[in-house]
Every structure is written in structure tokens, then in C-alpha cells.
Scaffold this motif. Sequence first.
Motif, PDB file in Angstrom:
ATOM      1  N   ILE A 164      -9.849  -3.778 -10.853  1.00 24.11           N
ATOM      2  CA  ILE A 164      -8.403  -3.992 -10.723  1.00 24.11           C
ATOM      3  C   ILE A 164      -7.649  -3.158 -11.755  1.00 24.11           C
ATOM      4  CG2 ILE A 164      -6.536  -5.679 -10.935  1.00 24.11           C
ATOM      5  CD1 ILE A 164      -8.500  -7.795  -9.904  1.00 24.11           C
ATOM      6  N   GLY A 165      -8.113  -3.190 -13.008  1.00 22.65           N
ATOM      7  CA  GLY A 165      -7.461  -2.413 -14.057  1.00 22.65           C
ATOM      8  C   GLY A 165      -7.510  -0.925 -13.777  1.00 22.65           C
ATOM      9  N   TRP A 166      -8.654  -0.450 -13.277  1.00 21.98           N
ATOM     10  CA  TRP A 166      -8.807   0.979 -12.968  1.00 21.98           C
ATOM     11  C   TRP A 166      -7.882   1.390 -11.821  1.00 21.98           C
ATOM     12  CZ3 TRP A 166     -11.340   3.125  -8.468  1.00 21.98           C
ATOM     13  CH2 TRP A 166     -11.455   4.518  -8.520  1.00 21.98           C
ATOM     14  N   LEU A 167      -7.797   0.556 -10.774  1.00 18.00           N
ATOM     15  CA  LEU A 167      -6.930   0.871  -9.641  1.00 18.00           C
ATOM     16  C   LEU A 167      -5.461   0.907 -10.052  1.00 18.00           C
ATOM     17  CD1 LEU A 167      -8.596  -1.254  -6.799  1.00 18.00           C
ATOM     18  CD2 LEU A 167      -8.648   1.243  -7.063  1.00 18.00           C
ATOM     19  N   MET A 168      -5.114   0.158 -11.111  1.00 15.51           N
ATOM     20  CA  MET A 168      -3.740   0.148 -11.604  1.00 15.51           C
ATOM     21  C   MET A 168      -3.479   1.255 -12.622  1.00 15.51           C
ATOM     22  SD  MET A 168      -3.024  -3.944 -12.054  1.00 15.51           S
ATOM     23  CE  MET A 168      -1.384  -3.626 -12.726  1.00 15.51           C
ATOM     24  N   GLY A 169      -4.522   2.049 -12.923  1.00 19.41           N
ATOM     25  CA  GLY A 169      -4.342   3.166 -13.840  1.00 19.41           C
ATOM     26  C   GLY A 169      -4.718   2.876 -15.274  1.00 19.41           C
ATOM     27  N   GLY A 170      -5.476   1.797 -15.504  1.00 13.60           N
ATOM     28  CA  GLY A 170      -5.908   1.454 -16.854  1.00 13.60           C
ATOM     29  C   GLY A 170      -6.909   2.456 -17.394  1.00 13.60           C
ATOM     30  N   PRO A 171      -7.079   2.511 -18.728  1.00 15.89           N
ATOM     31  CA  PRO A 171      -7.951   3.503 -19.365  1.00 15.89           C
ATOM     32  C   PRO A 171      -9.436   3.175 -19.262  1.00 15.89           C
ATOM     33  CG  PRO A 171      -6.992   2.090 -21.034  1.00 15.89           C
ATOM     34  CD  PRO A 171      -6.383   1.680 -19.725  1.00 15.89           C
ATOM     35  N   VAL A 172     -10.054   3.656 -18.210  1.00 10.29           N
ATOM     36  CA  VAL A 172     -11.500   3.486 -18.013  1.00 10.29           C
ATOM     37  C   VAL A 172     -12.176   4.812 -18.320  1.00 10.29           C
ATOM     38  CG1 VAL A 172     -13.337   2.936 -16.380  1.00 10.29           C
ATOM     39  CG2 VAL A 172     -11.146   1.734 -16.249  1.00 10.29           C
ATOM     40  N   PHE A 173     -13.120   4.779 -19.259  1.00 12.33           N
ATOM     41  CA  PHE A 173     -13.872   5.986 -19.578  1.00 12.33           C
ATOM     42  C   PHE A 173     -15.262   5.559 -20.026  1.00 12.33           C
ATOM     43  CE2 PHE A 173     -14.562  10.063 -22.039  1.00 12.33           C
ATOM     44  CZ  PHE A 173     -14.580  10.870 -20.909  1.00 12.33           C
ATOM     45  N   VAL A 174     -16.041   6.490 -20.533  1.00 12.96           N
ATOM     46  CA  VAL A 174     -17.447   6.252 -20.793  1.00 12.96           C
ATOM     47  C   VAL A 174     -17.692   5.057 -21.703  1.00 12.96           C
ATOM     48  CG1 VAL A 174     -17.452   7.918 -22.689  1.00 12.96           C
ATOM     49  CG2 VAL A 174     -19.603   7.330 -21.557  1.00 12.96           C
ATOM     50  N   VAL A 175     -16.844   4.870 -22.733  1.00 15.86           N
ATOM     51  CA  VAL A 175     -17.082   3.786 -23.680  1.00 15.86           C
ATOM     52  C   VAL A 175     -16.921   2.418 -23.024  1.00 15.86           C
ATOM     53  CG1 VAL A 175     -16.330   2.758 -25.873  1.00 15.86           C
ATOM     54  CG2 VAL A 175     -16.406   5.236 -25.616  1.00 15.86           C
ATOM     55  N   THR A 176     -16.096   2.349 -21.976  1.00 12.58           N
ATOM     56  CA  THR A 176     -15.904   1.082 -21.273  1.00 12.58           C
ATOM     57  C   THR A 176     -17.236   0.482 -20.847  1.00 12.58           C
ATOM     58  OG1 THR A 176     -13.748   1.798 -20.436  1.00 12.58           O
ATOM     59  CG2 THR A 176     -14.829  -0.010 -19.269  1.00 12.58           C
ATOM     60  N   PHE A 177     -18.153   1.321 -20.388  1.00 15.75           N
ATOM     61  CA  PHE A 177     -19.409   0.838 -19.837  1.00 15.75           C
ATOM     62  C   PHE A 177     -20.438   0.513 -20.914  1.00 15.75           C
ATOM     63  CE2 PHE A 177     -17.281   3.612 -16.795  1.00 15.75           C
ATOM     64  CZ  PHE A 177     -17.178   2.750 -15.705  1.00 15.75           C
ATOM     65  N   PHE A 178     -20.132   0.873 -22.154  1.00 19.98           N
ATOM     66  CA  PHE A 178     -21.037   0.544 -23.262  1.00 19.98           C
ATOM     67  C   PHE A 178     -20.475  -0.563 -24.146  1.00 19.98           C
ATOM     68  CE2 PHE A 178     -22.240   4.904 -22.186  1.00 19.98           C
ATOM     69  CZ  PHE A 178     -23.624   4.784 -22.113  1.00 19.98           C
ATOM     70  N   TYR A 179     -19.267  -0.988 -23.836  1.00 17.49           N
ATOM     71  CA  TYR A 179     -18.586  -1.952 -24.689  1.00 17.49           C
ATOM     72  C   TYR A 179     -19.418  -3.220 -24.890  1.00 17.49           C
ATOM     73  CZ  TYR A 179     -14.039  -2.284 -26.962  1.00 17.49           C
ATOM     74  OH  TYR A 179     -13.029  -2.260 -27.886  1.00 17.49           O
ATOM     75  N   THR A 180     -19.850  -3.812 -23.778  1.00 14.55           N
ATOM     76  CA  THR A 180     -20.603  -5.055 -23.862  1.00 14.55           C
ATOM     77  C   THR A 180     -21.946  -4.850 -24.547  1.00 14.55           C
ATOM     78  OG1 THR A 180     -19.536  -5.899 -21.857  1.00 14.55           O
ATOM     79  CG2 THR A 180     -21.570  -6.977 -22.540  1.00 14.55           C
ATOM     80  N   LEU A 181     -22.590  -3.700 -24.286  1.00 15.28           N
ATOM     81  CA  LEU A 181     -23.883  -3.421 -24.909  1.00 15.28           C
ATOM     82  C   LEU A 181     -23.757  -3.359 -26.425  1.00 15.28           C
ATOM     83  CD1 LEU A 181     -25.281  -0.664 -22.506  1.00 15.28           C
ATOM     84  CD2 LEU A 181     -25.922  -3.081 -22.592  1.00 15.28           C
ATOM     85  N   LEU A 182     -22.622  -2.850 -26.921  1.00 15.45           N
ATOM     86  CA  LEU A 182     -22.407  -2.751 -28.354  1.00 15.45           C
ATOM     87  C   LEU A 182     -21.868  -4.057 -28.937  1.00 15.45           C
ATOM     88  CD1 LEU A 182     -20.736   0.782 -28.443  1.00 15.45           C
ATOM     89  CD2 LEU A 182     -23.065   0.223 -29.120  1.00 15.45           C
ATOM     90  N   PHE A 183     -20.952  -4.675 -28.200  1.00 12.72           N
ATOM     91  CA  PHE A 183     -20.263  -5.857 -28.704  1.00 12.72           C
ATOM     92  C   PHE A 183     -21.185  -7.078 -28.785  1.00 12.72           C
ATOM     93  CE2 PHE A 183     -17.866  -9.749 -28.099  1.00 12.72           C
ATOM     94  CZ  PHE A 183     -16.790  -9.608 -28.962  1.00 12.72           C
ATOM     95  N   SER A 184     -21.964  -7.315 -27.747  1.00 14.88           N
ATOM     96  CA  SER A 184     -22.758  -8.544 -27.660  1.00 14.88           C
ATOM     97  C   SER A 184     -23.746  -8.731 -28.811  1.00 14.88           C
ATOM     98  CB  SER A 184     -23.492  -8.610 -26.317  1.00 14.88           C
ATOM     99  OG  SER A 184     -22.561  -8.719 -25.264  1.00 14.88           O
ATOM    100  N   PRO A 185     -24.553  -7.710 -29.188  1.00 12.48           N
ATOM    101  CA  PRO A 185     -25.480  -7.913 -30.306  1.00 12.48           C
ATOM    102  C   PRO A 185     -24.769  -8.212 -31.623  1.00 12.48           C
ATOM    103  CG  PRO A 185     -26.043  -5.928 -29.069  1.00 12.48           C
ATOM    104  CD  PRO A 185     -24.712  -6.371 -28.584  1.00 12.48           C
ATOM    105  N   ILE A 186     -23.644  -7.538 -31.861  1.00 13.34           N
ATOM    106  CA  ILE A 186     -22.879  -7.786 -33.079  1.00 13.34           C
ATOM    107  C   ILE A 186     -22.355  -9.222 -33.077  1.00 13.34           C
ATOM    108  CG2 ILE A 186     -20.853  -7.100 -34.440  1.00 13.34           C
ATOM    109  CD1 ILE A 186     -21.164  -4.305 -33.180  1.00 13.34           C
ATOM    110  N   PHE A 187     -21.837  -9.633 -31.937  1.00 12.53           N
ATOM    111  CA  PHE A 187     -21.314 -10.994 -31.798  1.00 12.53           C
ATOM    112  C   PHE A 187     -22.411 -12.034 -32.036  1.00 12.53           C
ATOM    113  CE2 PHE A 187     -20.942 -14.642 -28.930  1.00 12.53           C
ATOM    114  CZ  PHE A 187     -19.799 -15.238 -29.434  1.00 12.53           C
TER     115      PHE A 187
END
Length: 212
Positions: A164-187
Motif C-alpha cells: 500500500i505504501g509503495w503504491l502511494m509513492g512511499g520510499p521503498v528501497f533495498v534497506v526496506t527489505f533488510f529492516y526486520t532482519l537487522l531490527f529484530s536481533p537488536i530488539f
Amino acid sequence: MRDWIIRYTFFFMGLLLFGLGNALAFKVKYLGLHPWEVLNVAFWQKFGLTVGSWSVITGLFLVGVSWFMHRKYISIGTFLNALLIGPFMDFFLWLDILPDKTGSWIDYTYLLMAIVIGGIAGGMYVAGGIGAGPRDGFMLTISDRTKLSVSKARIMVESVVLVIGWLMGGPVFVVTFFYTLLFSPIFQYTLKFFVNMREKLSPAPATQKAKV
């Protein structure tokens, strides 16, 4: 009283840091953002207001949906989370003390710092045991209703939000797809760390445990 003060200190400090992390990530948003922030930025680009305002609006909307579906994960902490992270983010952006994008590899350093800050902040506020945030509560509700695991429910919900965010023009780029992989272990690591710290500071048993 001591346990109450410690819990809410962890909680509010975590929310403040989360706002800081979101503000720093926003500065280099062209590299990609977390799916929920992609949606908030898309709303901001389309309809104005501020990104923090849209964080509040979407948060309260999710609280409302969760309230009608399953009130189990709704608490005072859920409302405070929905109401405060966005204004904290806008406050840091208003101060104009954060570095602007450079268009170089340094921006990846800024975004990594934002993810680390967000992971620490998440562990801190959840360790307070005041309640799940609106987005986490919504995903836990979806998990309960659909009988999916929490991880699968998270993937499903965030994928829909991202599209939905991408279809509305939100900033989707390579880091978007790694966000959870990086965030979850730190959390996960910082949550354990802050829970242990809280138990050492206050021996009183926690009255509420977060489902992670």
C-alpha cells in the motif's frame, strides 16, 4: 512505587528513543524505511500534516481495529505508544539537529544508526511491561484470530502495508527489505538486557509480561 517509576521510566525513554530513531531514518528515507514508516511517509506526501501526525493517526486506527477484534492486547501503554512516538519524531525533526542526507555511503551509516537506536528503544519500552504498541498489538490480534504464528502474521501484515505504501509513492528501497532482519536481533537482545536490568533495579515481580 519504585517498580512503577522504573517501569514507566523504561517505557517513556524507549518511546523517546524510538522517535529519535524514526527521525534519523526519515532524514535518509530515500534508502528505504520500515513498512509502517513507508506508509506514514506516503500519507504525508499525499495529504500533508507531518509524518509524526500520520504515525499517531495510523496507530490510533490500529488500536480501534484491535479493540473491536480482540481487546486482549489493548492497554494504557498501547494508547501512549500511539500518541507519543509520532510527536517525539516530529520534535527531533523540528529541532533540526540531525544530519541531512549526503548522497554517499555515509547515509547508510546514518540509517544503520537509526535501526540500532530503534532496536534499543523497542527493547527498552517493551521491558517496561506497560503494554504492546498498536502495531504489535494488531499483529498479535491477527495471529490470535487467524491461528497463524506471530512471525507469519507479522510478515503478512507488513507485506500488505508495504505494498500500500509503495503504491502511494512511499520510499521503498533495498534497506526496506533488510529492516526486520537487522531490527529484530537488536530488539531481542536489548529486550533481554533491559528486562534483566529492570529486575535488578526492582525486585518486585512484573505484573505484565510482553508477548514477543
